[in-house]
Design an enzyme around this catalytic site. Sequence first.
Site: not given
Lengths: 219, 219, 232, 232
Positions: A45-47, A87
């Site tokens: 998840s890019e967060n 990330s």
Amino acid sequence: MLDKIGIAKRIAQEVQDGTYINLGIGIPTLVANFIPENINVVLQSENGLLGIGPFPEEEQVDADLINAGKQTVTTLPGSSLFSSSESFEMIRGGHVDLTILGAMEVSENGNIANWKIPGKMVKGMGGAMDLVASADNIIVAMQHCSRSGDSKLLKSCSLPITGLNCVKKVVTNMAVLDILPEGGFKLLERAPGVSVDEIKAATAGKLVVEGEIPEMKLD
Amino acid sequence: MLDKIGIAKRIAQEVQDGTYINLGIGIPTLVANFIPENINVVLQSENGLLGIGPFPEEEQVDADLINAGKQTVTTLPGSSLFSSSESFEMIRGGHVDLTILGAMEVSENGNIANWKIPGKMVKGMGGAMDLVASADNIIVAMQHCSRSGDSKLLKSCSLPITGLNCVKKVVTNMAVLDILPEGGFKLLERAPGVSVDEIKAATAGKLVVEGEIPEMKLD
Amino acid sequence: MINKEVSNADEAIHDIADNSTLMLGGFGLCGIPENCIAALVRKGTTGLTCISNNAGVDDFGIGLMLKTRQVKKMISSYVGENAEFERQLLTGELEVDLIPQGTLAERVRAGGAGIPAFFTPAGYGTEVAEGKEVRAFDGKMHLLESWLRADFALVKAWKGDKSGNLVFKGTARNFNPMMAMAGKITIAEVEELVEVGELDPNQVHTPGIYVQRIFQGEGYEKRIEQRTTRIK
Amino acid sequence: MINKEVSNADEAIHDIADNSTLMLGGFGLCGIPENCIAALVRKGTTGLTCISNNAGVDDFGIGLMLKTRQVKKMISSYVGENAEFERQLLTGELEVDLIPQGTLAERVRAGGAGIPAFFTPAGYGTEVAEGKEVRAFDGKMHLLESWLRADFALVKAWKGDKSGNLVFKGTARNFNPMMAMAGKITIAEVEELVEVGELDPNQVHTPGIYVQRIFQGEGYEKRIEQRTTRIK
């Protein structure tokens, strides 16, 4: 014709064991539900989360643990947490093996448009431009045609693009298609009950049909 | 004339409360011993430690806890540990307030040479080039002259330089000097028993002497 | 030990002047500096340029500062969840710079790390590339992007000590560590402020060198945008 | 969970071929991959290009591979502590590229992060600048530096789990996290290999995505170069 679940199921067949995957919002998120148990993958998840777990039970809900769609999630054994720059080190550095995302349009040379409609409120590209510019393997999940019936598989995108020459495969409600390195949508499979002629009619970009085109196998 | 301890003591007077400091190997390392108790500073070690503590007692020695000189050290309450890239984020990003390092030569326009002697084995620059290129405040600790009696405060460096226009102040066994923005060593203080004429004779670069030059005060 | 403690958000932000550039940590409403935002609304500082991945919702986060017309410009990657935002954008009251999320994260990190510019592939061939230097490396096209820095960075951590060391929790880390590095003055608000020595040096996420002021915030709402759950 | 465990150093390095480019973590002898180095000496791989901040000492660390003439080229920031190194350098048996330490760290990080080039002020006006593009930002001169990547990265951590998550201890972290990111194949040796789920996700230093193989090393010597102590 497939529904969204069908598209997600078909894409789940593309997922290989031992890989790291970033799933976009919408149909791509559904893919996680259909990955076979014997296939071990880790969702990014890019967060800032590697190893996205299922939604929490009510009493587990933690405001400090969300996915990129801002949904509450959980961690799994082996998960790790990190900053946004870390990330995108993973994403930009090519460490994520597969990216699955939605699109408004895809062109026969692999361009993708999925962030902006001129004249409409622009919400922003989020992480989509980073993902499509960096991923080696990108699968697009989308409807073959718009609600008004126009093909979304085009010779060239009419909308502002998100990335150039990046999409490798498209799975729609009608078909599975590879983007050929020299350009063109190569038809690989038909959705149950959909004919090659119907796919031809619904594809505005160059469609390459060679030999018999099998029907998808979905459980 | 000052000995090494004297140079370290004099530099310790330059240290301001509430600052983060990187100390080079040699005389600069000694400075830490003479910072007054009421002055709170944090020492940075470029191999990944903020808050260098004293040497360990024998039974505290930990091979996994060293400073940039590869000496065993300890942490302090409030210390933090990080990677080499994070360490140089701090240095390059200008977050370290003061850098104190040794030099072979300093020029009147603030160039410094301290990493290479042509014809001798070159060991490398380590972190020195990053430090001198990035620090806003650099104090050099060194002998005024070489063992053969040649001045090390020059019009221009004869050795390969480590950085350009970066040194702000030089503390030697004979004097304290500022590097003027327009070039030149401005004499601020004399070491005990050293005359202005002796300093003039030992300084090959442009020396600026204005008014009475006080003697250093060391306890 | 250098003590960075201030008593509360109002003291921490007292010198944020009109027309300042701010960075605000957070992803959506997760990990945002709630106390500092509330204090900025109380203070009424205007003309702000806010660098933040998102712009809050109508009645929370940066949305609170939009409602009071304190924000002149947003630099963000995604700003979709705010009707007031849309209204101000359409009427020209608000400027918006949209930046790919990874480029935003890296530009902020570069600002903190003293890297004035770097090449990234994100956005090549798109509108984002307009006016930017393009260069091929290993046959792939990249854009030159520059660092971002701010007058003040407002970050939110889980725990912090009085010398400014920070530890984040879960995905509330997000943009906070890079922004802490890139503010001329970095203000950290934490859920729990502990004495120096209580945090494990090996497990500090943001070293205190980056933090100029720290305080323990209060009344954290930590609003959830999408409460998704499963049956046990 | 993706299981990356291999049984030992020999299995981990079995496919490192002659003339490979390696990254090796460590600062001096602190945090070096002792087991992998020993296995490479056993295997006898030659023609290696080694990217490592230092080059070990005569009888430990990379020095062991220099003694057996396995190294063709070193890319380092400081290589002072090794007589055999000096001998090979003077006879032309060994090539050396000396790079400022911060530039080395950032080039490796860039390799892992997909940033092919960036500007840094380190080395401007010095020999290091020869042949490099120079550009001013805010009136200060900078050099364009490119990323470094390697066929294999050999890193050493304190703890690791079977999915490749790593935790480092003290200043043994140093170059290990960036090198883990920049290897096509990253091999991690750890003092303690634990089951997946035993490490706190919030406190992982290197996420497992960067690690392809992991094993628990044995017989760590952890030699100290400068044993400095004080009287109680």
